[in-house]
Scaffold this motif. Structure first.
Motif, PDB file in Angstrom:
ATOM      1  N   TYR A 155       0.841  -1.199   0.000  1.00 18.15           N
ATOM      2  CA  TYR A 155       0.000   0.000   0.000  1.00 18.15           C
ATOM      3  C   TYR A 155       0.872   1.244   0.000  1.00 18.15           C
ATOM      4  N   ALA A 156       0.268   2.325  -0.438  1.00 19.04           N
ATOM      5  CA  ALA A 156       0.902   3.644  -0.377  1.00 19.04           C
ATOM      6  C   ALA A 156      -0.161   4.634   0.080  1.00 19.04           C
ATOM      7  N   VAL A 157       0.184   5.430   1.079  1.00 17.76           N
ATOM      8  CA  VAL A 157      -0.713   6.477   1.555  1.00 17.76           C
ATOM      9  C   VAL A 157      -0.179   7.794   1.018  1.00 17.76           C
ATOM     10  N   THR A 158      -0.955   8.433   0.149  1.00 13.77           N
ATOM     11  CA  THR A 158      -0.571   9.719  -0.422  1.00 13.77           C
ATOM     12  C   THR A 158      -1.313  10.819   0.334  1.00 13.77           C
ATOM     13  N   ALA A 159      -1.228  12.026  -0.152  1.00 13.32           N
ATOM     14  CA  ALA A 159      -1.883  13.155   0.519  1.00 13.32           C
ATOM     15  C   ALA A 159      -3.403  13.045   0.503  1.00 13.32           C
ATOM     16  N   ASP A 160      -3.961  12.329  -0.502  1.00 11.29           N
ATOM     17  CA  ASP A 160      -5.421  12.324  -0.611  1.00 11.29           C
ATOM     18  C   ASP A 160      -6.058  10.958  -0.871  1.00 11.29           C
ATOM     19  N   ARG A 161      -5.253   9.896  -0.907  1.00 10.01           N
ATOM     20  CA  ARG A 161      -5.829   8.572  -1.125  1.00 10.01           C
ATOM     21  C   ARG A 161      -4.877   7.477  -0.661  1.00 10.01           C
ATOM     22  N   VAL A 162      -5.444   6.288  -0.571  1.00  7.84           N
ATOM     23  CA  VAL A 162      -4.660   5.108  -0.194  1.00  7.84           C
ATOM     24  C   VAL A 162      -4.758   4.126  -1.352  1.00  7.84           C
ATOM     25  N   LEU A 163      -3.617   3.686  -1.833  1.00  6.74           N
ATOM     26  CA  LEU A 163      -3.564   2.786  -2.987  1.00  6.74           C
ATOM     27  C   LEU A 163      -3.077   1.411  -2.546  1.00  6.74           C
ATOM     28  N   PHE A 164      -3.720   0.381  -3.078  1.00  4.67           N
ATOM     29  CA  PHE A 164      -3.373  -0.991  -2.732  1.00  4.67           C
ATOM     30  C   PHE A 164      -2.998  -1.774  -3.979  1.00  4.67           C
ATOM     31  N   ARG A 165      -2.033  -2.679  -3.816  1.00  5.10           N
ATOM     32  CA  ARG A 165      -1.716  -3.701  -4.820  1.00  5.10           C
ATOM     33  C   ARG A 165      -1.686  -5.034  -4.087  1.00  5.10           C
ATOM     34  N   PHE A 166      -2.202  -6.058  -4.746  1.00  5.95           N
ATOM     35  CA  PHE A 166      -2.310  -7.376  -4.120  1.00  5.95           C
ATOM     36  C   PHE A 166      -1.415  -8.377  -4.822  1.00  5.95           C
ATOM     37  N   LEU A 167      -0.805  -9.278  -4.048  1.00  9.41           N
ATOM     38  CA  LEU A 167       0.212 -10.193  -4.549  1.00  9.41           C
ATOM     39  C   LEU A 167      -0.194 -11.645  -4.340  1.00  9.41           C
ATOM     40  N   ASP A 168       0.182 -12.506  -5.279  1.00 12.53           N
ATOM     41  CA  ASP A 168       0.102 -13.958  -5.107  1.00 12.53           C
ATOM     42  C   ASP A 168      -1.307 -14.468  -4.797  1.00 12.53           C
ATOM     43  N   VAL A 169      -2.045 -14.800  -5.840  1.00 14.77           N
ATOM     44  CA  VAL A 169      -3.387 -15.356  -5.669  1.00 14.77           C
ATOM     45  C   VAL A 169      -3.268 -16.716  -4.979  1.00 14.77           C
ATOM     46  N   VAL A 170      -3.979 -16.867  -3.854  1.00 13.63           N
ATOM     47  CA  VAL A 170      -3.980 -18.139  -3.125  1.00 13.63           C
ATOM     48  C   VAL A 170      -5.350 -18.817  -3.167  1.00 13.63           C
ATOM     49  N   GLU A 171      -6.375 -18.056  -3.556  1.00 13.27           N
ATOM     50  CA  GLU A 171      -7.720 -18.631  -3.679  1.00 13.27           C
ATOM     51  C   GLU A 171      -8.512 -17.781  -4.662  1.00 13.27           C
ATOM     52  N   PHE A 172      -9.257 -18.451  -5.538  1.00 12.76           N
ATOM     53  CA  PHE A 172     -10.062 -17.760  -6.548  1.00 12.76           C
ATOM     54  C   PHE A 172     -11.442 -18.404  -6.553  1.00 12.76           C
ATOM     55  N   LEU A 173     -12.445 -17.646  -6.090  1.00 10.67           N
ATOM     56  CA  LEU A 173     -13.815 -18.133  -5.995  1.00 10.67           C
ATOM     57  C   LEU A 173     -14.711 -17.275  -6.877  1.00 10.67           C
ATOM     58  N   PRO A 174     -14.810 -17.612  -8.181  1.00 15.07           N
ATOM     59  CA  PRO A 174     -15.624 -16.803  -9.093  1.00 15.07           C
ATOM     60  C   PRO A 174     -17.119 -17.025  -8.866  1.00 15.07           C
ATOM     61  N   HIS A 175     -17.904 -16.045  -9.299  1.00 14.76           N
ATOM     62  CA  HIS A 175     -19.358 -16.171  -9.208  1.00 14.76           C
ATOM     63  C   HIS A 175     -20.054 -15.301 -10.248  1.00 14.76           C
ATOM     64  N   GLU A 176     -21.157 -15.817 -10.755  1.00 17.76           N
ATOM     65  CA  GLU A 176     -22.104 -14.967 -11.476  1.00 17.76           C
ATOM     66  C   GLU A 176     -22.956 -14.285 -10.411  1.00 17.76           C
ATOM     67  N   ALA A 177     -23.699 -15.089  -9.639  1.00 16.22           N
ATOM     68  CA  ALA A 177     -24.442 -14.593  -8.493  1.00 16.22           C
ATOM     69  C   ALA A 177     -23.714 -15.080  -7.243  1.00 16.22           C
ATOM     70  N   ALA A 178     -23.427 -14.176  -6.342  1.00 17.72           N
ATOM     71  CA  ALA A 178     -22.561 -14.480  -5.199  1.00 17.72           C
ATOM     72  C   ALA A 178     -23.188 -15.426  -4.188  1.00 17.72           C
ATOM     73  N   ASP A 179     -24.499 -15.676  -4.273  1.00 20.28           N
ATOM     74  CA  ASP A 179     -25.085 -16.604  -3.307  1.00 20.28           C
ATOM     75  C   ASP A 179     -24.535 -18.017  -3.457  1.00 20.28           C
ATOM     76  N   THR A 180     -23.781 -18.260  -4.528  1.00 15.76           N
ATOM     77  CA  THR A 180     -23.101 -19.550  -4.665  1.00 15.76           C
ATOM     78  C   THR A 180     -22.030 -19.722  -3.584  1.00 15.76           C
ATOM     79  N   HIS A 181     -21.658 -18.635  -2.897  1.00 15.82           N
ATOM     80  CA  HIS A 181     -20.657 -18.703  -1.831  1.00 15.82           C
ATOM     81  C   HIS A 181     -21.259 -18.996  -0.456  1.00 15.82           C
ATOM     82  N   LEU A 182     -22.556 -19.225  -0.391  1.00 12.72           N
ATOM     83  CA  LEU A 182     -23.210 -19.403   0.897  1.00 12.72           C
ATOM     84  C   LEU A 182     -22.603 -20.551   1.703  1.00 12.72           C
ATOM     85  N   ASP A 183     -22.371 -21.700   1.071  1.00 11.17           N
ATOM     86  CA  ASP A 183     -21.777 -22.834   1.797  1.00 11.17           C
ATOM     87  C   ASP A 183     -20.356 -22.521   2.252  1.00 11.17           C
TER      88      ASP A 183
END
Length: 198
Positions: A155-183
């Motif tokens: 992350y970087a905190v600038t004068a007016d915003r906070v920016l994030f970058r994410f590294l190394d995907v460890v889990e990928f749970l795709p969805h059309e409708a998110a209720d598929t994640h209920l279980d």
């Protein structure tokens, strides 16, 4: 699926609510007593980055992976990288802070915009930052979203915003409708128990 039928992580249950009963994420600013869901509070987002707090429940994130919900474009990019056996790293920074797995699974189902491809934005975000010009009232999420776990973030905190970058995907749970994640959400809540989220 109604938001009040989705099992709520305990730390999310402690959050303030809007007039409809929706819990308000930690990084959401308030204006005249109303949460501004399409916007991100600079100070709260900076706190999440510096103190490693969940952007949804505001509780501490344990060392290790973090999660976030991504829209159609980033979901497609991650899916493509994984299918090709390539690592994925979001080179374009985002304003979206990370959170707990349970909190992000929950958010993917209860936020109407994140939950369904045909859902439309209710509010326009502040576009002055150049990163949210696409977040306009009436815009549809479209395509396939995902809840994604990452090995870490920068992350970087600038004068007016906070920016994030994410590294190394460890889990990928795709969805059309998110209720598929209920279980997945139920299993995560059972695994972490009623105490501090992990």
């Amino acid at each position: 699926m109604r938001f009040d039928s989705v099992p709520m992580p305990p730390a999310v249950g402690a959050r303030p609510r809007d007039t409809r009963g929706y819990p308000v994420p930690a990084i959401t600013p308030w204006e005249d007593g109303e949460p501004q869901f399409a916007r991100t509070d600079f100070g709260r987002s900076a706190d999440c980055a510096r103190r490693r707090l969940c952007s949804v429940c505001n509780a501490l994130l344990a060392p290790g992976p973090v999660w976030r919900v991504v829209g159609a474009e980033e979901s497609a990019a991650i899916a493509g990288a994984l299918a090709a056996g390539r690592p994925y790293r979001n080179l374009a920074p985002t304003l979206e802070a990370p959170g707990h797995r349970a909190c992000m699974l929950y958010a993917s189902m209860v936020c109407p915009y994140l939950a369904r491809p045909d859902a439309r934005r209710g509010l326009t975000a502040d576009a002055a930052d150049g990163l949210t010009a696409h977040v306009v009232r009436g815009a549809a999420r479209g395509g396939q979203g995902a809840v994604v776990g990452f090995g870490g973030f920068e992350y970087a905190v600038t004068a007016d915003r906070v920016l994030f970058r994410f590294l190394d995907v460890v889990e990928f749970l795709p969805h059309e409708a998110a209720d598929t994640h209920l279980d997945e959400l139920r299993a995560e809540l059972a695994r972490t128990g009623p105490g501090q989220p992990r």
